[in-house]
Design a protein around this motif. Structure first.
Motif, short mmCIF file in Angstrom:
data_model
loop_
_atom_site.label_atom_id
_atom_site.label_comp_id
_atom_site.label_asym_id
_atom_site.label_seq_id
_atom_site.Cartn_x
_atom_site.Cartn_y
_atom_site.Cartn_z
N GLN A 250 0.83 -1.20 0.00
CA GLN A 250 0.00 0.00 0.00
C GLN A 250 0.87 1.25 0.00
O GLN A 250 1.76 1.42 0.83
CB GLN A 250 -0.92 0.01 1.23
CG GLN A 250 -1.91 1.15 1.25
CD GLN A 250 -2.84 1.08 2.45
OE1 GLN A 250 -2.66 0.22 3.31
NE2 GLN A 250 -3.81 1.95 2.50
N GLN A 251 0.63 2.16 -0.95
CA GLN A 251 1.38 3.40 -1.01
C GLN A 251 0.88 4.37 0.07
O GLN A 251 -0.32 4.59 0.22
CB GLN A 251 1.24 4.05 -2.39
CG GLN A 251 1.96 3.29 -3.50
CD GLN A 251 1.93 4.04 -4.81
OE1 GLN A 251 1.14 4.95 -5.01
NE2 GLN A 251 2.81 3.65 -5.73
N VAL A 252 1.82 4.92 0.83
CA VAL A 252 1.47 5.88 1.88
C VAL A 252 1.97 7.28 1.54
O VAL A 252 1.63 8.25 2.21
CB VAL A 252 2.03 5.45 3.24
CG1 VAL A 252 1.45 4.10 3.66
CG2 VAL A 252 3.56 5.37 3.22
N MET A 253 2.80 7.38 0.50
CA MET A 253 3.39 8.67 0.15
C MET A 253 3.15 8.94 -1.33
O MET A 253 3.39 8.08 -2.18
CB MET A 253 4.89 8.65 0.44
CG MET A 253 5.61 9.96 0.22
SD MET A 253 7.29 9.86 0.89
CE MET A 253 6.97 9.80 2.66
N GLN A 254 2.65 10.11 -1.63
CA GLN A 254 2.35 10.50 -3.00
C GLN A 254 3.43 11.42 -3.55
O GLN A 254 4.13 12.12 -2.80
CB GLN A 254 0.99 11.20 -3.06
CG GLN A 254 -0.16 10.38 -2.52
CD GLN A 254 -0.33 9.07 -3.26
OE1 GLN A 254 -0.25 9.01 -4.48
NE2 GLN A 254 -0.57 8.00 -2.51
N ALA A 255 3.57 11.45 -4.85
CA ALA A 255 4.51 12.36 -5.49
C ALA A 255 4.06 13.80 -5.25
O ALA A 255 2.87 14.11 -5.29
CB ALA A 255 4.59 12.07 -6.99
N GLY B 26 4.91 10.75 6.15
CA GLY B 26 5.48 12.09 6.02
C GLY B 26 6.97 12.14 6.24
O GLY B 26 7.54 13.21 6.39
N THR B 27 7.64 10.96 6.23
CA THR B 27 9.07 10.94 6.55
C THR B 27 9.85 10.06 5.58
O THR B 27 9.41 8.95 5.24
CB THR B 27 9.30 10.41 7.98
OG1 THR B 27 8.45 11.12 8.89
CG2 THR B 27 10.75 10.56 8.41
N ALA C 87 5.06 17.25 0.64
CA ALA C 87 6.09 17.84 1.49
C ALA C 87 6.39 16.85 2.61
O ALA C 87 5.48 16.36 3.29
CB ALA C 87 5.60 19.16 2.07
N VAL C 88 7.67 16.52 2.78
CA VAL C 88 8.05 15.50 3.76
C VAL C 88 9.24 15.98 4.60
O VAL C 88 9.95 16.91 4.23
CB VAL C 88 8.43 14.18 3.06
CG1 VAL C 88 7.24 13.57 2.37
CG2 VAL C 88 9.58 14.39 2.08
#
Length: 260
Positions: A200-205, A254-255, A208-209
């Protein structure tokens, strides 16, 4: 009459990766030894006795492979069946016929057994269809699953399935499918395979991270913007404040942690 298939065949469950019953890699069959034996000659057709001899040759070949592979194998119940040629086919008389496995073929799922005349006035070569089933424990879906749905523990139950029915390996460890996303629409009764799920993808292109970097005894952080999407543990590209592009590993939504 053809003899019933023998219950065990050679399988290797990704031994190089140290996986056992819960392995998610596909079992790999040893190739049958080319030209290891010859079958009785034919007088112009392939009859029941000839097919029975071919069955024995396949069973013996794969049994030899199992012995070479060792006894630490997953409890798969193997079934092998030999098909038939076109009944209209007539072959020239041959005193000795050699069975062999065509290049690139393996005794897994649907395969072909080559038969070639090595002692006859006319040399011929034909192929018999072979079906290898590997019946063993799997996680089978209770109901249909929509594309993109996250799989939950109750979505599948343990049951038997044919591991060799599809090229994609069966996922035998629930940790490898619970919480993952269906790559396509899945039907009830299907065993879960590697190609059916993804992390499962948790970070999108464009997100801001917080970007972490550190070494022995220290850690620093800064802000960045992702250039690619990713799941926890996957690599993503990040644009740093100075414009430099770096690659790091997703820690959470977010990291990102850079590798130094």
């Amino acid at each position: 009459m053809p003899q019933p298939p023998r219950p065990s065949l050679p399988i290797r469950l990704a031994a190089a990766l140290g996986l056992a019953l819960a392995a998610t890699a596909a079992p790999a069959f040893a190739q049958a030894p080319a030209g290891a034996a010859t079958l009785p000659g034919t007088t112009g057709d392939i009859g029941p006795d000839f097919v029975a001899a071919a069955q024995h040759w396949v069973d013996d070949a794969v049994a030899q492979g199992r012995g070479a592979a060792g006894t630490d194998m997953a409890p798969l119940r193997m079934e092998v069946s030999i098909g038939t040629l076109d009944s209209r086919l007539r072959l020239a008389p041959c005193a000795s016929v050699e069975p062999y496995m065509p290049p690139g073929q393996r005794l897994w799922g649907r395969a072909r057994l080559g038969l070639r005349c090595i002692d006859g006035a006319v040399r011929w070569n034909v192929f018999l269809p072979v079906t290898v089933k590997a019946i063993g424990p799997a996680w089978v879906l209770r109901d249909g699953v929509a594309p993109g749905a996250v799989l939950k523990p109750g979505d599948a139950v343990q049951a038997e399935a044919d591991w060799a029915a599809d090229a994609s390996p069966v996922v035998a460890d629930p940790a490898q499918w619970v919480g993952r996303v269906a790559t396509r629409g899945l039907a009830a009764g299907q065993p879960i395979r590697q190609s059916m799920v993804r992390t499962q993808q948790v970070m999108q292109a464009g997100a801001a991270v917080r970007v972490l970097a550190g070494g022995q005894g220290f850690e620093v952080s800064t802000e960045g913007q992702t250039l690619s999407a990713g799941a926890v543990g996957e690599p993503v590209r990040v644009r740093m404040p100075n414009g430099r592009i770096a690659t790091g590993q997703v820690v959470d939504a977010g990291t990102v942690r850079l590798a130094l």
